[in-house]
Scaffold this active site. Sequence first.
Site, PDB file in Angstrom:
ATOM      1  N   TYR A  43       0.829  -1.222   0.000  1.00 31.07           N
ATOM      2  CA  TYR A  43       0.000   0.000   0.000  1.00 31.07           C
ATOM      3  C   TYR A  43       0.853   1.257   0.000  1.00 31.07           C
ATOM      4  CZ  TYR A  43       0.996  -0.626   4.987  1.00 31.07           C
ATOM      5  OH  TYR A  43       1.622  -0.804   6.192  1.00 31.07           O
ATOM      6  N   ASP A 111      15.258   9.600   4.822  1.00 32.24           N
ATOM      7  CA  ASP A 111      16.650   9.513   4.346  1.00 32.24           C
ATOM      8  C   ASP A 111      16.686   8.753   3.026  1.00 32.24           C
ATOM      9  OD1 ASP A 111      18.519  10.615   6.181  1.00 32.24           O
ATOM     10  OD2 ASP A 111      18.163   8.962   7.560  1.00 32.24           O
ATOM     11  N   ASP A 156      10.753  -7.936  11.028  1.00 31.33           N
ATOM     12  CA  ASP A 156      10.978  -8.388   9.641  1.00 31.33           C
ATOM     13  C   ASP A 156      12.386  -8.025   9.184  1.00 31.33           C
ATOM     14  OD1 ASP A 156       9.318  -7.954   6.392  1.00 31.33           O
ATOM     15  OD2 ASP A 156      10.360  -9.677   7.294  1.00 31.33           O
ATOM     16  N   ASP A 174      11.800   0.053   6.805  1.00 28.84           N
ATOM     17  CA  ASP A 174      10.553  -0.698   6.698  1.00 28.84           C
ATOM     18  C   ASP A 174      10.017  -1.161   8.057  1.00 28.84           C
ATOM     19  OD1 ASP A 174       9.300  -2.954   4.138  1.00 28.84           O
ATOM     20  OD2 ASP A 174       8.349  -1.678   5.637  1.00 28.84           O
TER      21      ASP A 174
HETATM   22  N1  LIG Z   1       9.332   0.529   2.933  1.00 32.03           N
HETATM   23  C1  LIG Z   1      10.074   1.596   3.108  1.00 32.03           C
HETATM   24  O1  LIG Z   1       9.884   2.386   4.037  1.00 32.03           O
HETATM   25  C2  LIG Z   1      11.179   1.801   2.149  1.00 32.03           C
HETATM   26  N2  LIG Z   1      11.315   1.029   1.073  1.00 32.03           N
HETATM   27  N3  LIG Z   1      12.408   1.452   0.397  1.00 32.03           N
HETATM   28  C3  LIG Z   1      12.830   0.759  -0.815  1.00 32.03           C
HETATM   29  C4  LIG Z   1      12.797  -0.750  -0.566  1.00 32.03           C
HETATM   30  C5  LIG Z   1      13.251  -1.558  -1.742  1.00 32.03           C
HETATM   31  C6  LIG Z   1      13.179  -3.048  -1.402  1.00 32.03           C
HETATM   32  N4  LIG Z   1      13.919  -3.373  -0.209  1.00 32.03           N
HETATM   33  C7  LIG Z   1      13.567  -2.569   0.937  1.00 32.03           C
HETATM   34  C8  LIG Z   1      13.663  -1.094   0.639  1.00 32.03           C
HETATM   35  C9  LIG Z   1      12.982   2.496   1.054  1.00 32.03           C
HETATM   36  C10 LIG Z   1      12.217   2.742   2.179  1.00 32.03           C
HETATM   37  C11 LIG Z   1      12.587   3.771   3.204  1.00 32.03           C
HETATM   38  C12 LIG Z   1      13.426   4.864   2.608  1.00 32.03           C
HETATM   39  C13 LIG Z   1      14.408   4.401   1.570  1.00 32.03           C
HETATM   40  C14 LIG Z   1      15.581   5.107   1.322  1.00 32.03           C
HETATM   41  N5  LIG Z   1      16.422   4.738   0.339  1.00 32.03           N
HETATM   42  C15 LIG Z   1      16.122   3.655  -0.402  1.00 32.03           C
HETATM   43  N6  LIG Z   1      17.003   3.338  -1.362  1.00 32.03           N
HETATM   44  C16 LIG Z   1      17.088   2.376  -2.260  1.00 32.03           C
HETATM   45  C17 LIG Z   1      18.062   2.494  -3.287  1.00 32.03           C
HETATM   46  C18 LIG Z   1      18.215   1.519  -4.249  1.00 32.03           C
HETATM   47  C19 LIG Z   1      17.376   0.314  -4.230  1.00 32.03           C
HETATM   48  C20 LIG Z   1      16.414   0.214  -3.146  1.00 32.03           C
HETATM   49  C21 LIG Z   1      16.259   1.202  -2.192  1.00 32.03           C
HETATM   50  N7  LIG Z   1      14.993   2.907  -0.225  1.00 32.03           N
HETATM   51  C22 LIG Z   1      14.143   3.264   0.764  1.00 32.03           C
END
Ligand SMILES: NC(=O)c1nn(CC2CCNCC2)c2c1CCc1cnc(N=C3C=CCC=C3)nc1-2
Length: 322
Positions: A43, A111, A156, A174
């Site tokens: 979501y 971030d 997780d 996450d």
């Molecule tokens: N669910 C989240 O809050 C979240 N999800 N992502 C990307 C996901 C991709 C799959 N694995 C878990 C993370 C983020 C965040 C927080 C904030 C956040 C900050 N930087 C990145 N950076 C990325 C850079 C390259 C590939 C994936 C993530 N990603 C996130």
Amino acid sequence: WKERGAALTVRKELDASGKPVLRTVKKGVQDFSFGRILGEGSYSSVYLATDRQSLKEYAIKVLEKRHIIKEKKVKYVNIEKNTLNRLTEHPGIVRLYYTFQDENSLYYVLDLCSGGELLGILKRTGTFDVECTRFYGAQILDAIRYMHSRGVIHRDLKPENVLLDDNMHVKITDFGTAKLLPDPKDPDSGGGNATMQGDGRSASFVGTAEYVSPELLMDKSASKASDLWAFGCIIYQLLAGRPPFKGGSEYLTFQKIVNLEYEFPPGFPPAARDLVERCLVLEPARRLTIEHIMNHEFFDSQPFGRDLWRTKAPRLRPYVPP
Ligand SMILES: NC(=O)c1nn(CC2CCNCC2)c2c1CCc1cnc(N=C3C=CCC=C3)nc1-2
């Protein structure tokens, strides 16, 4: 949905008579230019975004209000926001700067971790040598210690949720499925968040198959020790290049976990083996605590605390068994 930490910007607008005026307003979507998608959840979507004024890059998590309500995820959204609002002072946790909303969506300004996922780095090198495993294990452990000190159980933890910033330092992310205990630093804060199943029984969230702890499978109860089970799985995976429990299906993986069915590859470093064996214990109360893990010989001469976060990340090298 109470917004947090308003960021203000000065915007040139026209008043009723058409005269240009400067107004101080909350930042909103139009203050950012959105780039590629970094990840998508059930979501939410996370975008790379640049603040048009400061040119600083962020990750912005966008949650569609209608979908959250339809899927009955309001509780998860609030848990994540409350969790991020608690975890504001640690270099190993993705920081929430502020939130805003518009008619259709909620926005978390977070971030940016330009180094991507630890899993992606691990896939490229295959395995990590002892020095890299010690450094990244210590940073993950330091972040878990802070989380637990603020009454947050992640539930997780896995290499996909361990991100890397532009210094190749750890940022855990996450928290949408975290469990909140009463905050030791803010006793009036809420706690707990079991989800209700259709039949009204309280059922906790179950994490990702390969890293889920036996107690979460057996009696649905998550505790801080559940995060340390996942930690043991991660240390194993960094050195072995694969998780300890992996079956042909989720059910077969669960069976391996509850039967503690895993083996170490030949040449697995003895100190790391001892550490993993003391984390992957079926009985949560008999698992190593964070303090014990930090004092384990595998982390000998490894600083924790501030020095750990000032240390330059080691060059990534694969583990070569002797
Ligand atoms: N669910 C989240 O809050 C979240 N999800 N992502 C990307 C996901 C991709 C799959 N694995 C878990 C993370 C983020 C965040 C927080 C904030 C956040 C900050 N930087 C990145 N950076 C990325 C850079 C390259 C590939 C994936 C993530 N990603 C996130």
